[in-house]
Scaffold this active site. Structure first.
Site, PDB file in Angstrom:
ATOM      1  CB  SER A 178      18.067   2.642 -19.933  1.00 50.37           C
ATOM      2  OG  SER A 178      17.303   3.445 -20.804  1.00 50.37           O
ATOM      3  NE  ARG A 229      17.629  15.044 -18.788  1.00 48.27           N
ATOM      4  CZ  ARG A 229      18.084  13.827 -18.548  1.00 48.27           C
ATOM      5  NH1 ARG A 229      18.111  12.930 -19.518  1.00 48.27           N
ATOM      6  NH2 ARG A 229      18.516  13.488 -17.344  1.00 48.27           N
ATOM      7  CG  ASP A 241      10.474   1.097 -17.353  1.00 50.47           C
ATOM      8  OD1 ASP A 241      10.066   2.006 -18.101  1.00 50.47           O
ATOM      9  OD2 ASP A 241      11.583   0.546 -17.503  1.00 50.47           O
ATOM     10  CG  HIS A 264      13.292   3.903 -17.811  1.00 51.43           C
ATOM     11  ND1 HIS A 264      13.464   2.610 -18.246  1.00 51.43           N
ATOM     12  CD2 HIS A 264      14.376   4.596 -18.271  1.00 51.43           C
ATOM     13  CE1 HIS A 264      14.587   2.510 -18.946  1.00 51.43           C
ATOM     14  NE2 HIS A 264      15.166   3.694 -18.961  1.00 51.43           N
ATOM     15  CG  ASP A 265      15.138   8.025 -14.054  1.00 49.21           C
ATOM     16  OD1 ASP A 265      15.733   7.536 -15.031  1.00 49.21           O
ATOM     17  OD2 ASP A 265      15.059   9.248 -13.850  1.00 49.21           O
TER      18      ASP A 265
END
Length: 376
Positions: free
Chosen positions: A156, A225, A321, A354-355
């Site tokens: 990232s 967040r 992602d 993405h994580d």
């Protein structure tokens, strides 16, 4: 000198902080002095310093990449990847992970004391870029006596730093591993960050960034967040984990409490984030990511960033992602090919979006371990 209790075995992490006199000249033209850098090391540096490897962390991560985090007591964010006998083998490499410039985990940032005023910088802290973060890391490595890196590894925002390292200091990087990343932020990426920044700045407790003598803008940061966390996940993963299931109730409340499990999850993610992160740092780091455009830094052509490089590259993307999709990695690979660089690329399958690079990904471990094992 270590500023946290350190384990006796250096393979499992030594936490330190150093104040460097600077000045550090930033892309904005501002000069920062002194420069505080908090970092953690793992393993033992070889006599010729040839086994050093730099790990670059993502937006909200920190220098505690493996083993117990001395601040939280939890395991480091990449413990599955870093350690004795792991893909990034601390029996072989001397691993360095530094908290990025602008953050709030010990390195210079908005919460740091401005020597000119004796008060926290707040919004007087200069705006920074990804390349500025890399320059600060280079200062740290100079301080540690490390000239050339066996590798730079990051996912990232950490991948942005790895690319910037290879472009800014090509003679200092033998290998670069770039995971779930991009060479520039798209309009969509910038848009999500702007929503988060506006949420912070709309919180009455933000006070133009001068909140350090009172309550921080926790509500605004929590919303920021929540919005960002959505981008780290995939639709398939959200559906599998939460679907439309209700949270601790048999029927809808016909109100605005957290009826759905996904609502409760996002609220928890937002609130827990405010306990460990500074709102101003969030503004500064997201802005640094938005400014990142490696092609723009090299005459508008990405391949120019890598002309004549001897660095080996490994790029990894994930099929779910949508924050930094595979197309972004492919464009980097094409630029590297055009520059004549040595590059390998793989798209991995994962339901986690993405994580995925932070979660259980045995294929990623094999790819990174195999690539780094080739540096012998």
């Amino acid at each position: 000198m270590p500023d946290f209790p350190a384990p006796a075995d250096p393979r499992f992490g030594l936490a330190r902080r150093v104040t460097l006199p600077g000045p550090l000249t930033l892309d904005s033209g501002a000069r920062l002095s002194p420069v505080d850098i908090a970092y953690e090391t793992y393993g033992t540096l070889a006599a010729d310093a040839g086994n050093a490897l730099l790990i670059c962390h993502a937006l909200t991560m920190d220098q505690h990449v493996a083993g117990p985090n001395p601040r939280t007591g939890k395991q480091g964010w990449w413990t599955r990847m870093v350690g004795p006998g792991r893909p990034i083998d601390t029996d072989r490499f001397f691993v360095v992970c530094a908290n990025v410039l602008g953050s709030c985990m010990g390195s210079s940032g908005p919460a740091s004391i401005d020597p000119a005023t004796g008060c926290p910088y707040g919004m007087d802290f200069p705006v920074i870029t990804i390349r500025d973060m890399v320059r600060a890391q280079a200062m740290l490595l100079d301080h540690l006596g490390i000239g050339t890196l066996a590798g730079v590894v990051g996912g990232s925002m950490g991948g942005m730093q790895a690319l910037s390292w290879a472009a800014t200091y090509p003679d200092r990087v033998r290998a670069a591993v770039v995971i779930a990343s991009t060479a520039r932020h798209t309009a969509q990426n910038i848009a999500f960050h702007e929503v988060g920044r506006q949420a912070v700045m709309a919180d009455p407790k933000w006070r133009d960034g001068a909140y350090y003598d009172g309550d921080p803008p926790a509500a605004g940061l929590a919303v920021a967040r929540m919005a960002a966390h959505i981008t780290y996940l995939s639709e398939a993963g959200l559906t599998e984990k939460f679907g439309r299931r209700l949270q601790a109730r048999e029927q809808k409340s016909f109100g605005f409490d957290a009826d759905f499990q996904i609502e409760s999850y996002l609220r928890y993610q937002g609130l827990s984030f405010t306990d460990r992160f500074d709102a101003n740092s969030y503004l500064y780091i997201t802005r640094a990511m938005d400014y990142f455009d490696l092609a723009e830094e090299h005459g508008g052509l990405l391949a120019n960033a890598f002309r004549g490089t001897a660095t080996r590259f490994c790029l990894v993307s994930f099929d779910t992602d949508w924050l930094y999709p595979t197309a972004e990695s492919r464009s980097i690979v094409q630029a590297l090919n055009a520059a004549g660089a040595r590059v390998s690329f793989v798209e991995l399958t994962s339901p986690y979006g993405h994580d995925a690079f932070l979660l259980d990904a045995p294929e990623l471990e094999r790819v990174v371990g195999g690539f780094m094992a080739a540096d012998r």
